[in-house]
Design a protein around this motif. Structure first.
Motif, PDB file in Angstrom:
ATOM      1  N   THR A   1       0.833  -1.195   0.000  1.00 17.55           N
ATOM      2  CA  THR A   1       0.000   0.000   0.000  1.00 17.55           C
ATOM      3  C   THR A   1       0.871   1.250   0.000  1.00 17.55           C
ATOM      4  OG1 THR A   1      -1.812  -1.101   1.144  1.00 17.55           O
ATOM      5  CG2 THR A   1      -1.732   1.298   1.302  1.00 17.55           C
ATOM      6  N   ILE A   2       0.538   2.179  -0.869  1.00 17.53           N
ATOM      7  CA  ILE A   2       1.197   3.499  -0.885  1.00 17.53           C
ATOM      8  C   ILE A   2       0.525   4.343   0.193  1.00 17.53           C
ATOM      9  CG2 ILE A   2       1.620   5.585  -2.239  1.00 17.53           C
ATOM     10  CD1 ILE A   2       1.314   3.787  -4.766  1.00 17.53           C
ATOM     11  N   SER A   3       1.205   4.560   1.284  1.00 14.99           N
ATOM     12  CA  SER A   3       0.601   5.331   2.361  1.00 14.99           C
ATOM     13  C   SER A   3       0.290   6.747   1.890  1.00 14.99           C
ATOM     14  CB  SER A   3       1.550   5.403   3.564  1.00 14.99           C
ATOM     15  OG  SER A   3       1.030   6.294   4.532  1.00 14.99           O
ATOM     16  N   ARG A   4      -0.878   7.225   2.244  1.00 11.37           N
ATOM     17  CA  ARG A   4      -1.208   8.623   1.931  1.00 11.37           C
ATOM     18  C   ARG A   4      -0.198   9.574   2.553  1.00 11.37           C
ATOM     19  NH1 ARG A   4      -4.312   6.994   6.121  1.00 11.37           N
ATOM     20  NH2 ARG A   4      -4.636   8.393   7.904  1.00 11.37           N
ATOM     21  N   HIS A   5       0.514   9.108   3.588  1.00  9.65           N
ATOM     22  CA  HIS A   5       1.443   9.986   4.296  1.00  9.65           C
ATOM     23  C   HIS A   5       2.702  10.318   3.496  1.00  9.65           C
ATOM     24  CE1 HIS A   5      -0.928  10.283   7.891  1.00  9.65           C
ATOM     25  NE2 HIS A   5      -1.079   8.985   7.930  1.00  9.65           N
ATOM     26  N   VAL A   6       2.941   9.645   2.353  1.00 13.82           N
ATOM     27  CA  VAL A   6       4.054  10.087   1.507  1.00 13.82           C
ATOM     28  C   VAL A   6       3.715  11.409   0.825  1.00 13.82           C
ATOM     29  CG1 VAL A   6       4.879   7.733   1.126  1.00 13.82           C
ATOM     30  CG2 VAL A   6       3.408   8.805  -0.579  1.00 13.82           C
ATOM     31  N   TYR A   7       2.460  11.828   0.929  1.00 14.24           N
ATOM     32  CA  TYR A   7       2.043  13.136   0.410  1.00 14.24           C
ATOM     33  C   TYR A   7       1.969  14.173   1.529  1.00 14.24           C
ATOM     34  CZ  TYR A   7       1.368  11.000  -4.084  1.00 14.24           C
ATOM     35  OH  TYR A   7       1.613  10.380  -5.288  1.00 14.24           O
ATOM     36  N   GLY A   8       2.821  13.977   2.559  1.00  9.08           N
ATOM     37  CA  GLY A   8       2.841  14.878   3.699  1.00  9.08           C
ATOM     38  C   GLY A   8       3.553  16.189   3.402  1.00  9.08           C
ATOM     39  N   HIS A   9       3.416  17.117   4.346  1.00  4.30           N
ATOM     40  CA  HIS A   9       3.929  18.481   4.174  1.00  4.30           C
ATOM     41  C   HIS A   9       4.737  18.907   5.399  1.00  4.30           C
ATOM     42  CE1 HIS A   9       1.481  19.264   0.535  1.00  4.30           C
ATOM     43  NE2 HIS A   9       0.770  18.287   1.064  1.00  4.30           N
TER      44      HIS A   9
END
Length: 511
Positions: free
Chosen positions: A18-26
């Motif tokens: 799973t590609i964690s949504r958290h790789v799109y963090g800021h």
């Protein structure tokens, strides 16, 4: 000139990690105009705000489903003492930001303001604690203040400051860049401190903290190995045991060394290709650090968190050199696209990433215009917007076949085609990037394993690589529906204009 089609083989029925949504963090640091005049304008500002937090910034970030926000730094974290940022704002002590511009700040944006911001954004807080100039007790009490219920000393202090219920804080950084601005430590010295500090970052009242040790700078694989040695033995098959659950990696893309890094908007085609070569270096770094971690953690229980990444150019003329304010062009957007493809491919190890930074600093999502008050969405923002379909989706391997186009860059070969894909529910999203400055490419999506019933595609490109958005021209670089997609015997045929980013969403038949 259009080259022969490249085939991108995607097995839609073989999803991976799973590609964690958290790789799109800021990332939001007390640096330049990121916090003050970016997120925070104050309750008395004429700029529309919610409790002092700029409303249009919140709206724009909610639109790209921001999953987490790292704060207060960065280098600033290791000189920040959290108790100076609580209580009545007019009574908070002032401080000097010695890292960024040597300016004084009033601490009006502190713990309560940050947590209110995260609630408005619907984002998970990632708090970075102070190891460099702080104490174990100070960090432990901050966690208690934030997350403990009942009537403990810090919970009582929080209630006295107007917040009765504890917050949920899932992510905690154990210092920042301990090899540099966080203390100039040796890896062995920091590893001991990381274990000690993390031990006292407690889980209170059901709040489970994911503790992130300050990891390596670029290719310092020895630093990563030193941290991993504290968690497990070489080649051990047992699960690592230790007080932190992840370690970080920092890597910035630029064209120079030292203070001169190249300009954000005035660059040649050769400069552009050098940038892309250095951006693609992130894959070698992630692979290298992951390989070291695999030796001590073969089951990948420890996460790799790339919590500082992005472009770093010379500051805009006339701005404070310590504020790191730069424009953001189509080139920056392509740097982001390349990074996300790598994070997707290494989804089994990369659990979080945080672009630096969110507003007005480095490779920002948003720029606020000082003169007009306008909010500008950068080309990089639009890459994030086009990629929301990858959040928490399962990675699909993309096999590229054919004579892959390459460009010679200072004696090295730059592959100009990048791709990744994912699937969730009855849909899939394919990302395609053409890094060639002047030549279009055609890619055949060879789709296998599941039938698709329809598609929609979007294109982000610009007339020139230097094109960017501004208060005067906010829509200079924006996504548009992409009409250059056709059915093909193997699936779909996709046209990629020069220097372009394309996403193709597929509707799949139910399994």
């Amino acid at each position: 000139m259009t080259t022969a089609p490249i085939h991108a083989v995607v097995n839609l029925d073989l999803p991976g990690p799973t590609i964690s949504r958290h790789v799109y963090g800021h990332f939001a640091e007390h640096l330049g105009r990121c916090i003050y005049d970016g997120f925070w304008v104050g309750e008395d500002s004429t700029v529309p705000n919610v409790g002092g937090i700029r409303a249009d910034v919140v709206e724009a970030l909610r639109a790209i489903a921001i999953p987490n926000l790292r704060w207060p730094g960065g280098c600033f974290a290791d000189e920040y003492h959290w108790k100076d940022g609580i209580g009545p704002r007019e009574q908070r002590p002032r401080m000097v930001n010695t890292h960024w511009g040597n300016v004084e700040e009033n601490n009006h944006f502190g713990t309560h303001e940050f947590m209110a911001l995260c609630e408005l954004l619907g984002a998970d807080p990632y708090v970075n604690g102070n190891v460099g100039s702080g104490t174990v007790r100070e960090m432990s009490e901050w966690v208690e203040y934030l997350t403990r219920d009942g009537d403990s000393p810090m919970a009582a202090l929080r209630k006295a400051n107007g917040r009765d219920r504890p917050w949920r804080v899932p992510f905690w950084g154990i210092g920042n860049e301990a090899w540099g601005c966080g203390g100039n430590m040796r890896a062995e010295a920091y590893a001991d401190l990381a274990r000690r500090y993390a031990t006292f970052v407690r889980d209170h009242d059901g709040n489970q903290v994911y503790r992130i040790a300050a990891g390596a700078n670029t290719d310092d694989y020895a630093w990563t190995e030193t941290l991993m040695k504290t968690l497990n033995c070489l080649g051990c098959s047992r699960q690592p045991k230790g007080p932190f659950q992840a370690l970080s990696l920092h890597y910035y893309t630029h064209n120079g060394e030292g203070a001169k890094r190249g300009t954000a908007t005035r660059f040649t085609t050769d400069d552009y290709y050098l940038t892309m070569l250095r951006a693609r270096h992130i894959e070698e770094l992630v692979r290298g650090h992951a390989a070291v971690m695999d030796c001590y953690d073969p089951h990948r229980a420890i996460g790799l968190v790339v919590d500082e990444w992005g472009t770093w150019w010379d500051v805009e003329e006339g701005t404070n050199p310590g504020f790191l304010h730069q424009q953001n062009t189509m080139r920056d957007a392509l740097v982001a696209a390349v990074h996300f493809d790598v994070f997707h491919r290494f989804a089994g190890r990369v659990v979080m990433a945080n672009i630096a930074q969110t507003v007005n600093v480095l490779q920002a999502m948003l720029l606020t215009d000082e003169r007009t008050g306008a909010l500008v969405r950068t080309p990089t923002y639009h890459v994030f917007a086009m990629n929301t379909g990858h959040h928490d989706a399962r990675a699909l391997t993309v096999h590229l076949r054919g004579d892959l186009p390459r460009v010679d860059v200072e004696g090295a070969e730059l592959s100009v085609l990048s791709a990744s894909a994912s699937t969730k529910d009855d849909s899939a999203l394919v990302s395609l990037t053409n890094l060639h400055a002047t030549q279009a490419q055609t890619v055949v999506l060879d789709l296998r394993g599941r039938e698709f019933t329809g598609h929609e595609a979007h294109l982000l490109t610009a007339r020139s690589l230097t094109d960017h958005n501004s208060a005067e021209n906010p829509d200079g670089v924006v996504p548009t529906p992409h009409t250059g997609v056709r059915t093909h015997a193997r699936g779909l045929e996709v046209d990629l204009p020069p220097h372009a980013y394309v996403t193709v969403r597929l509707r799949l038949t139910a399994i």
